[in-house]
Design a protein around this motif. Structure first.
Motif, PDB file in Angstrom:
ATOM      1  N   VAL A 188      18.215  42.397  40.027  1.00  0.00           N
ATOM      2  CA  VAL A 188      17.175  43.020  40.788  1.00  0.00           C
ATOM      3  C   VAL A 188      16.705  42.315  41.898  1.00  0.00           C
ATOM      4  CG1 VAL A 188      15.237  41.985  39.378  1.00  0.00           C
ATOM      5  CG2 VAL A 188      14.778  44.029  40.731  1.00  0.00           C
ATOM      6  N   LEU A 189      16.768  42.927  43.069  1.00  0.00           N
ATOM      7  CA  LEU A 189      16.104  42.236  44.364  1.00  0.00           C
ATOM      8  C   LEU A 189      14.713  42.583  44.599  1.00  0.00           C
ATOM      9  CD1 LEU A 189      16.991  40.841  47.105  1.00  0.00           C
ATOM     10  CD2 LEU A 189      17.345  43.314  48.128  1.00  0.00           C
ATOM     11  N   PRO A 190      13.696  41.697  44.407  1.00  0.00           N
ATOM     12  CA  PRO A 190      12.447  41.941  44.589  1.00  0.00           C
ATOM     13  C   PRO A 190      12.076  42.110  46.091  1.00  0.00           C
ATOM     14  CG  PRO A 190      12.566  40.195  43.264  1.00  0.00           C
ATOM     15  CD  PRO A 190      13.980  40.383  43.808  1.00  0.00           C
ATOM     16  N   TYR A 191      11.474  43.083  46.710  1.00  0.00           N
ATOM     17  CA  TYR A 191      11.350  43.445  47.976  1.00  0.00           C
ATOM     18  C   TYR A 191       9.709  43.803  48.156  1.00  0.00           C
ATOM     19  CZ  TYR A 191      11.043  46.085  52.525  1.00  0.00           C
ATOM     20  OH  TYR A 191      10.768  46.443  53.579  1.00  0.00           O
ATOM     21  N   ASP A 192       9.081  43.147  49.193  1.00  0.00           N
ATOM     22  CA  ASP A 192       7.615  43.335  49.672  1.00  0.00           C
ATOM     23  C   ASP A 192       7.843  44.007  50.889  1.00  0.00           C
ATOM     24  OD1 ASP A 192       5.117  43.224  50.710  1.00  0.00           O
ATOM     25  OD2 ASP A 192       4.748  41.143  49.766  1.00  0.00           O
ATOM     26  N   PRO A 193       7.324  45.661  50.714  1.00  0.00           N
ATOM     27  CA  PRO A 193       7.208  46.292  52.106  1.00  0.00           C
ATOM     28  C   PRO A 193       6.383  45.905  52.885  1.00  0.00           C
ATOM     29  CG  PRO A 193       6.285  47.242  50.174  1.00  0.00           C
ATOM     30  CD  PRO A 193       6.773  46.124  49.730  1.00  0.00           C
ATOM     31  N   ASP A 194       5.336  45.343  52.831  1.00  0.00           N
ATOM     32  CA  ASP A 194       4.250  44.848  53.642  1.00  0.00           C
ATOM     33  C   ASP A 194       4.597  43.708  54.414  1.00  0.00           C
ATOM     34  OD1 ASP A 194       2.409  47.043  52.712  1.00  0.00           O
ATOM     35  OD2 ASP A 194       1.594  45.943  51.086  1.00  0.00           O
ATOM     36  N   THR A 195       5.294  42.853  53.758  1.00  0.00           N
ATOM     37  CA  THR A 195       5.579  41.523  54.557  1.00  0.00           C
ATOM     38  C   THR A 195       7.088  41.690  55.024  1.00  0.00           C
ATOM     39  OG1 THR A 195       6.175  40.352  52.660  1.00  0.00           O
ATOM     40  CG2 THR A 195       4.080  39.997  53.184  1.00  0.00           C
ATOM     41  N   ASP A 196       7.949  42.566  54.481  1.00  0.00           N
ATOM     42  CA  ASP A 196       9.107  42.600  54.941  1.00  0.00           C
ATOM     43  C   ASP A 196       9.967  41.664  54.529  1.00  0.00           C
ATOM     44  OD1 ASP A 196      11.224  44.455  55.626  1.00  0.00           O
ATOM     45  OD2 ASP A 196      11.293  43.899  57.546  1.00  0.00           O
TER      46      ASP A 196
ATOM     47  N   LEU B 116      10.237  37.336  35.958  1.00  0.00           N
ATOM     48  CA  LEU B 116       9.287  36.647  35.457  1.00  0.00           C
ATOM     49  C   LEU B 116       9.977  35.220  35.176  1.00  0.00           C
ATOM     50  CD1 LEU B 116       6.889  38.505  33.405  1.00  0.00           C
ATOM     51  CD2 LEU B 116       6.259  37.461  35.566  1.00  0.00           C
ATOM     52  N   GLU B 117      11.130  35.036  34.501  1.00  0.00           N
ATOM     53  CA  GLU B 117      11.620  33.922  33.995  1.00  0.00           C
ATOM     54  C   GLU B 117      12.306  33.015  35.399  1.00  0.00           C
ATOM     55  OE1 GLU B 117      14.352  34.709  30.774  1.00  0.00           O
ATOM     56  OE2 GLU B 117      13.090  35.447  29.401  1.00  0.00           O
ATOM     57  N   GLU B 118      12.924  33.814  36.038  1.00  0.00           N
ATOM     58  CA  GLU B 118      13.727  33.125  37.113  1.00  0.00           C
ATOM     59  C   GLU B 118      12.999  32.805  38.255  1.00  0.00           C
ATOM     60  OE1 GLU B 118      17.534  35.013  37.887  1.00  0.00           O
ATOM     61  OE2 GLU B 118      18.257  34.790  35.842  1.00  0.00           O
ATOM     62  N   ALA B 119      11.717  33.641  38.568  1.00  0.00           N
ATOM     63  CA  ALA B 119      11.303  33.604  39.840  1.00  0.00           C
ATOM     64  C   ALA B 119       9.876  33.467  39.755  1.00  0.00           C
ATOM     65  CB  ALA B 119      11.781  34.569  40.814  1.00  0.00           C
ATOM     66  N   ASP B 120       9.095  33.599  38.549  1.00  0.00           N
ATOM     67  CA  ASP B 120       7.843  33.602  38.504  1.00  0.00           C
ATOM     68  C   ASP B 120       7.272  34.926  39.505  1.00  0.00           C
ATOM     69  OD1 ASP B 120       5.177  33.407  37.367  1.00  0.00           O
ATOM     70  OD2 ASP B 120       4.757  31.925  38.904  1.00  0.00           O
ATOM     71  N   CYS B 121       7.908  36.214  39.208  1.00  0.00           N
ATOM     72  CA  CYS B 121       7.850  37.349  40.022  1.00  0.00           C
ATOM     73  C   CYS B 121       7.589  38.450  39.308  1.00  0.00           C
ATOM     74  CB  CYS B 121       8.748  37.328  40.996  1.00  0.00           C
ATOM     75  SG  CYS B 121       8.674  38.802  42.188  1.00  0.00           S
ATOM     76  N   SER B 122       6.120  39.127  39.503  1.00  0.00           N
ATOM     77  CA  SER B 122       6.014  40.382  38.727  1.00  0.00           C
ATOM     78  C   SER B 122       6.259  41.623  39.656  1.00  0.00           C
ATOM     79  CB  SER B 122       4.223  40.555  38.620  1.00  0.00           C
ATOM     80  OG  SER B 122       4.045  39.425  37.668  1.00  0.00           O
ATOM     81  N   LEU B 123       7.116  42.485  39.097  1.00  0.00           N
ATOM     82  CA  LEU B 123       7.399  43.858  39.785  1.00  0.00           C
ATOM     83  C   LEU B 123       6.621  44.978  39.532  1.00  0.00           C
ATOM     84  CD1 LEU B 123      11.361  43.037  38.964  1.00  0.00           C
ATOM     85  CD2 LEU B 123      10.176  42.497  41.057  1.00  0.00           C
ATOM     86  N   GLY B 124       6.585  45.623  40.506  1.00  0.00           N
ATOM     87  CA  GLY B 124       5.966  47.006  40.275  1.00  0.00           C
ATOM     88  C   GLY B 124       7.139  47.963  40.152  1.00  0.00           C
ATOM     89  N   GLU B 125       7.202  49.037  40.769  1.00  0.00           N
ATOM     90  CA  GLU B 125       8.161  50.159  40.804  1.00  0.00           C
ATOM     91  C   GLU B 125       9.720  49.709  40.866  1.00  0.00           C
ATOM     92  OE1 GLU B 125       9.372  54.646  42.081  1.00  0.00           O
ATOM     93  OE2 GLU B 125       7.826  53.462  43.246  1.00  0.00           O
ATOM     94  N   LEU B 126      10.646  50.242  40.098  1.00  0.00           N
ATOM     95  CA  LEU B 126      12.128  49.718  40.244  1.00  0.00           C
ATOM     96  C   LEU B 126      12.858  51.008  40.732  1.00  0.00           C
ATOM     97  CD1 LEU B 126      12.597  47.636  37.034  1.00  0.00           C
ATOM     98  CD2 LEU B 126      12.140  46.632  39.264  1.00  0.00           C
ATOM     99  N   VAL B 127      13.627  50.838  41.873  1.00  0.00           N
ATOM    100  CA  VAL B 127      14.383  51.780  42.154  1.00  0.00           C
ATOM    101  C   VAL B 127      16.009  51.541  41.840  1.00  0.00           C
ATOM    102  CG1 VAL B 127      15.190  53.114  44.151  1.00  0.00           C
ATOM    103  CG2 VAL B 127      12.913  52.506  43.844  1.00  0.00           C
TER     104      VAL B 127
END
Length: 199
Positions: free
Chosen positions: A49-57, A101-112
């Protein structure tokens, strides 16, 4: 065309399993089936998975040591997406969320789902599900993560999407997971900004 497994011999069982198959399969030209022996690495399915923030691009990539790249002229620390093996009974989406969460302490919303593919079908049964995941990276910082008990030391990189695309174009990203995810994002970024953006 038909194919048949004639014999399976287990050769090694460690982090992955290696076996030798004797099999037969039909020929494009017709006639008697071709009988061959092939070694197969039973790696199983994985999710990336590639986390992407559309608001900060911005996107989040991870960097870690990879033994398969030990002879690379760039060194064995590779820039990748978050990824992990899918255990029996797990869904690919659940693995993507857990590994984030394990590799980046990152919570995800929708996945595409960007794509599913076999990584090296000439020698492995590994099939990858690649996602782009909705994330809030507004406060995210680069850092060190991973599970100590799994021997992980993973550095995260939070950067503008255009900078990640530049890394891709300059071949600083040279593994399939992030190449596929970043190329997909480059083609679909506007759609995700409309779908996930706050304003």
């Amino acid at each position: 065309m038909k194919w048949d497994i004639l014999k399976v011999e287990d050769l090694y069982q460690g982090f992955f399993k290696l076996c030798r198959l004797r099999l037969s399969h039909g020929r494009f030209a017709g006639g008697e089936p071709l009988v061959v022996e092939r070694e197969l690495i039973r790696r199983g399915p994985a999710a990336a998975v590639l986390p992407y923030d559309p608001d900060t691009d911005r996107v989040l990539l991870v960097e870690q040591f990879r033994v398969g790249a030990i002879e690379s002229p760039h060194g064995p620390w590779l820039m990748e997406t978050i990824a992990g093996l899918i255990e029996p009974g797990e869904r690919a989406e659940d693995v993507a969320r857990r590994e984030a969460l394990e590799e980046a302490d990152c919570s995800l919303g929708e996945l595409v789902l960007a794509h599913e593919y076999f990584s090296t079908p000439g020698s492995s049964d590994e099939r990858i599900s690649v996602y782009v995941g909705q994330a809030d990276l507004s406060a995210a910082r680069s850092g060190i993560h991973g599970l100590v008990e799994e021997g992980e030391e993973i550095r995260t990189h939070v950067l503008p999407a255009d900078e990640a695309f530049d890394w891709l174009d300059r071949q600083q990203v040279d593994t399939a997971f992030p190449i596929i995810a970043l190329q997909w994002l480059r083609l679909n970024r506007e759609m995700l900004q409309e779908r996930w953006g706050s304003g």
